[in-house]
Design a protein around this motif. Structure first.
Motif, PDB file in Angstrom:
ATOM      1  N   PHE A  62      67.662  24.593 -19.279  1.00  0.00           N
ATOM      2  CA  PHE A  62      68.633  24.456 -18.194  1.00  0.00           C
ATOM      3  C   PHE A  62      69.551  23.275 -18.487  1.00  0.00           C
ATOM      4  O   PHE A  62      69.087  22.168 -18.748  1.00  0.00           O
ATOM      5  CB  PHE A  62      67.863  24.212 -16.886  1.00  0.00           C
ATOM      6  CG  PHE A  62      68.728  24.235 -15.645  1.00  0.00           C
ATOM      7  CD1 PHE A  62      68.903  25.403 -14.918  1.00  0.00           C
ATOM      8  CD2 PHE A  62      69.352  23.076 -15.194  1.00  0.00           C
ATOM      9  CE1 PHE A  62      69.687  25.427 -13.760  1.00  0.00           C
ATOM     10  CE2 PHE A  62      70.145  23.089 -14.049  1.00  0.00           C
ATOM     11  CZ  PHE A  62      70.308  24.261 -13.329  1.00  0.00           C
ATOM     12  N   LYS A  63      70.845  23.530 -18.483  1.00  0.00           N
ATOM     13  CA  LYS A  63      71.803  22.432 -18.731  1.00  0.00           C
ATOM     14  C   LYS A  63      72.794  22.376 -17.578  1.00  0.00           C
ATOM     15  O   LYS A  63      73.193  23.419 -17.045  1.00  0.00           O
ATOM     16  CB  LYS A  63      72.567  22.689 -20.031  1.00  0.00           C
ATOM     17  CG  LYS A  63      71.741  22.499 -21.274  1.00  0.00           C
ATOM     18  CD  LYS A  63      72.678  22.314 -22.466  1.00  0.00           C
ATOM     19  CE  LYS A  63      71.963  21.812 -23.689  1.00  0.00           C
ATOM     20  NZ  LYS A  63      71.075  22.835 -24.288  1.00  0.00           N
ATOM     21  N   ASP A  76      68.281  17.047 -13.246  1.00  0.00           N
ATOM     22  CA  ASP A  76      66.881  16.869 -12.820  1.00  0.00           C
ATOM     23  C   ASP A  76      66.718  17.183 -11.335  1.00  0.00           C
ATOM     24  O   ASP A  76      65.754  17.807 -10.915  1.00  0.00           O
ATOM     25  CB  ASP A  76      66.405  15.439 -13.103  1.00  0.00           C
ATOM     26  CG  ASP A  76      66.277  15.192 -14.615  1.00  0.00           C
ATOM     27  OD1 ASP A  76      66.271  16.191 -15.380  1.00  0.00           O
ATOM     28  OD2 ASP A  76      66.210  14.019 -15.021  1.00  0.00           O
ATOM     29  N   LYS A  77      67.714  16.757 -10.572  1.00  0.00           N
ATOM     30  CA  LYS A  77      67.680  17.000  -9.123  1.00  0.00           C
ATOM     31  C   LYS A  77      67.754  18.510  -8.833  1.00  0.00           C
ATOM     32  O   LYS A  77      67.001  19.041  -8.012  1.00  0.00           O
ATOM     33  CB  LYS A  77      68.886  16.273  -8.509  1.00  0.00           C
ATOM     34  CG  LYS A  77      68.787  16.071  -7.037  1.00  0.00           C
ATOM     35  CD  LYS A  77      69.891  15.129  -6.575  1.00  0.00           C
ATOM     36  CE  LYS A  77      69.947  15.178  -5.053  1.00  0.00           C
ATOM     37  NZ  LYS A  77      70.932  14.316  -4.482  1.00  0.00           N
ATOM     38  N   VAL A  78      68.665  19.178  -9.544  1.00  0.00           N
ATOM     39  CA  VAL A  78      68.851  20.620  -9.315  1.00  0.00           C
ATOM     40  C   VAL A  78      67.613  21.398  -9.772  1.00  0.00           C
ATOM     41  O   VAL A  78      67.166  22.335  -9.093  1.00  0.00           O
ATOM     42  CB  VAL A  78      70.126  21.129 -10.036  1.00  0.00           C
ATOM     43  CG1 VAL A  78      70.243  22.646  -9.950  1.00  0.00           C
ATOM     44  CG2 VAL A  78      71.360  20.478  -9.433  1.00  0.00           C
ATOM     45  N   GLN A  83      63.189  24.756  -8.750  1.00  0.00           N
ATOM     46  CA  GLN A  83      61.794  25.138  -9.048  1.00  0.00           C
ATOM     47  C   GLN A  83      60.941  25.194  -7.780  1.00  0.00           C
ATOM     48  O   GLN A  83      59.938  25.884  -7.733  1.00  0.00           O
ATOM     49  CB  GLN A  83      61.187  24.170 -10.066  1.00  0.00           C
ATOM     50  CG  GLN A  83      61.705  24.460 -11.470  1.00  0.00           C
ATOM     51  CD  GLN A  83      61.159  23.506 -12.512  1.00  0.00           C
ATOM     52  OE1 GLN A  83      60.838  22.370 -12.193  1.00  0.00           O
ATOM     53  NE2 GLN A  83      61.092  23.954 -13.764  1.00  0.00           N
ATOM     54  N   ALA A  84      61.381  24.458  -6.762  1.00  0.00           N
ATOM     55  CA  ALA A  84      60.602  24.440  -5.514  1.00  0.00           C
ATOM     56  C   ALA A  84      60.867  25.675  -4.642  1.00  0.00           C
ATOM     57  O   ALA A  84      60.169  25.910  -3.669  1.00  0.00           O
ATOM     58  CB  ALA A  84      60.923  23.170  -4.732  1.00  0.00           C
ATOM     59  N   GLN A  85      61.887  26.463  -4.982  1.00  0.00           N
ATOM     60  CA  GLN A  85      62.201  27.650  -4.178  1.00  0.00           C
ATOM     61  C   GLN A  85      61.671  28.894  -4.891  1.00  0.00           C
ATOM     62  O   GLN A  85      62.064  29.172  -6.024  1.00  0.00           O
ATOM     63  CB  GLN A  85      63.719  27.820  -3.958  1.00  0.00           C
ATOM     64  CG  GLN A  85      64.503  26.549  -3.670  1.00  0.00           C
ATOM     65  CD  GLN A  85      63.875  25.685  -2.599  1.00  0.00           C
ATOM     66  OE1 GLN A  85      63.255  26.185  -1.652  1.00  0.00           O
ATOM     67  NE2 GLN A  85      63.986  24.382  -2.762  1.00  0.00           N
ATOM     68  N   GLU A  90      61.403  31.858 -10.528  1.00  0.00           N
ATOM     69  CA  GLU A  90      61.186  32.916 -11.519  1.00  0.00           C
ATOM     70  C   GLU A  90      62.432  33.098 -12.394  1.00  0.00           C
ATOM     71  O   GLU A  90      62.353  33.252 -13.612  1.00  0.00           O
ATOM     72  CB  GLU A  90      60.860  34.220 -10.806  1.00  0.00           C
ATOM     73  CG  GLU A  90      60.352  35.271 -11.762  1.00  0.00           C
ATOM     74  CD  GLU A  90      60.152  36.607 -11.064  1.00  0.00           C
ATOM     75  OE1 GLU A  90      59.753  36.615  -9.876  1.00  0.00           O
ATOM     76  OE2 GLU A  90      60.417  37.633 -11.715  1.00  0.00           O
ATOM     77  N   PHE A  91      63.593  33.020 -11.734  1.00  0.00           N
ATOM     78  CA  PHE A  91      64.860  33.132 -12.474  1.00  0.00           C
ATOM     79  C   PHE A  91      64.956  32.031 -13.530  1.00  0.00           C
ATOM     80  O   PHE A  91      65.337  32.270 -14.674  1.00  0.00           O
ATOM     81  CB  PHE A  91      66.027  33.066 -11.493  1.00  0.00           C
ATOM     82  CG  PHE A  91      67.364  32.954 -12.159  1.00  0.00           C
ATOM     83  CD1 PHE A  91      67.926  34.053 -12.795  1.00  0.00           C
ATOM     84  CD2 PHE A  91      68.047  31.748 -12.188  1.00  0.00           C
ATOM     85  CE1 PHE A  91      69.153  33.950 -13.441  1.00  0.00           C
ATOM     86  CE2 PHE A  91      69.274  31.641 -12.831  1.00  0.00           C
ATOM     87  CZ  PHE A  91      69.819  32.738 -13.456  1.00  0.00           C
TER      88      PHE A  91
END
Ligand code: PMV
Length: 342
Positions: A62-63, A76-78, A83-85, A90-91
């Protein structure tokens, strides 16, 4: 198949919004302690172009580029957020993702950049994860997911006005997501917002800290009750077109927000001398002309001057003569109707 053929692209832009009735104080997972109501902006938005393609290894790929430069801190924030949703994790696991993001407005200007950013991030991720779905359902889910990134972002999906938070007399309202306000009198159908930048440095106290200071705030209960009452009143005002009440609720809300900051345990002040001077110039102009112009503030020193398009020439004269000398710059915006995929 050539790997580049499998790369998909989604482009979108979603705007920021300015609260007329303020959200200040939260609990649980970004749930608001009171209802809030906002004007959706049009020219202040985040644009995202997201490229993604399926991957087979389990490592995160992920960039995040902001205005052409890789931004690791925001990435990192995104990632943490996404990841928490369940809808997004999964995406992220199954795709290599590159996001190119930019804002149509400068930093630290009193325009809520996190609202525009998280509205747009939630929208593109949801579109990629879910594909095409019913529009109303999509907006509600995106509003819900955006809220988990930045509370006020949930209101950016509808315009010109949106309401977030449960109101007793409005069964469709929710703490989980925003809803559009559909019954708007013509007086409020075409509002303008001149954003007066008196300070363009980042603020000293973040909104996250500000929200948390409402936890032990001596006036919290009264504030939450007052804001809910203001939302109920504002819904009537927007429906029947009463400028006087619009002005008094909006200005009282702005000052209440700052009063909360100034009276919290760790008190602080975000208004600057220029903020007060602009507010006084707006009030003086209204008194001498009788025109329906008012101010609001976000959690910062810059002033939003709100007025209907019908009096834009008169307000332009005010801006040129009395406000410009007090301002670093003025950003002209107006009510918008939400975001779009491009
Ligand atoms: O959405 P947050 O957590 O950045 O908080 C926003 C709070 C205010 O902008 C001050 C008020 C509001 O309702 O937008």
């Amino acid at each position: 198949m050539n790997p580049s053929e499998m790369t998909k692209k989604i482009k979108a832009r979603f705007p920021s919004n300015i609260a007329l009735v303020k959200y200040w104080g939260k609990y649980g997972q970004q749930l608001p302690c009171n209802a809030s109501l906002s004007l959706t902006l049009k020219n202040a938005y985040t644009s995202i172009e997201m490229e993604y393609k399926p991957k087979s290894n389990p490592d995160l790929d992920f960039k995040y580029f902001f205005e052409g430069k890789e931004n690791i801190a925001f990435k990192d924030k995104v990632v943490k957020y996404a990841q928490a949703q369940a809808e997004f994790s999964e995406f992220l696991r199954n795709n290599a993702v590159i996001i190119h993001s930019s804002n149509s407005f400068p930093h630290s200007t009193g325009i809520a950049s996190s609202a525009a950013a998280f509205a747009t991030i939630a929208a593109v991720l949801l579109k990629a994860a879910q594909g095409d779905t019913d529009e109303n359902k999509f907006l509600q889910t995106a509003s819900h997911l955006a809220r988990l990134g930045s509370g006020s972002a949930c209101r950016s999906f509808y315009g010109p006005y949106a309401l977030w938070g449960r109101l007793e007399n409005l069964p469709e309202s929710s703490n989980e997501y925003a809803i559009p306000i559909l019954d708007i009198h013509e007086n409020f159908a075409d509002m303008r917002d001149a954003i007066v930048i008196v300070e363009d440095q980042p603020k000293q106290v973040s909104s996250t800290v500000g929200h948390s200071l409402m936890k032990n705030h001596p006036y919290a209960a009264a504030r939450f009750e007052d804001a809910n009452k203001h939302c109920e009143e504002m819904l009537e005002v927007l429906k029947y077109g009463n400028f006087e009440s619009f002005i008094s609720i909006t200005e009282r809300e702005a000052l209440s927000l700052h009063a909360m900051m100034m009276t919290s345990g760790d008190y602080y002040m975000l208004m600057k001398p220029g903020t007060i001077q602009v507010i006084e110039a707006v009030m003086q102009f209204r008194k001498s002309t009788g025109l329906p112009v008012c101010f609001t503030l976000d959690a910062g020193p810059n002033v939003h001057i709100l007025y209907p398009a019908a009096i834009q020439d008169e307000v332009k004269a005010l801006l040129d003569k009395d406000i410009s000398p007090l301002a670093k710059s003025i950003i002209m915006d107006e009510a918008g109707c939400g975001g779009q995929f491009l």
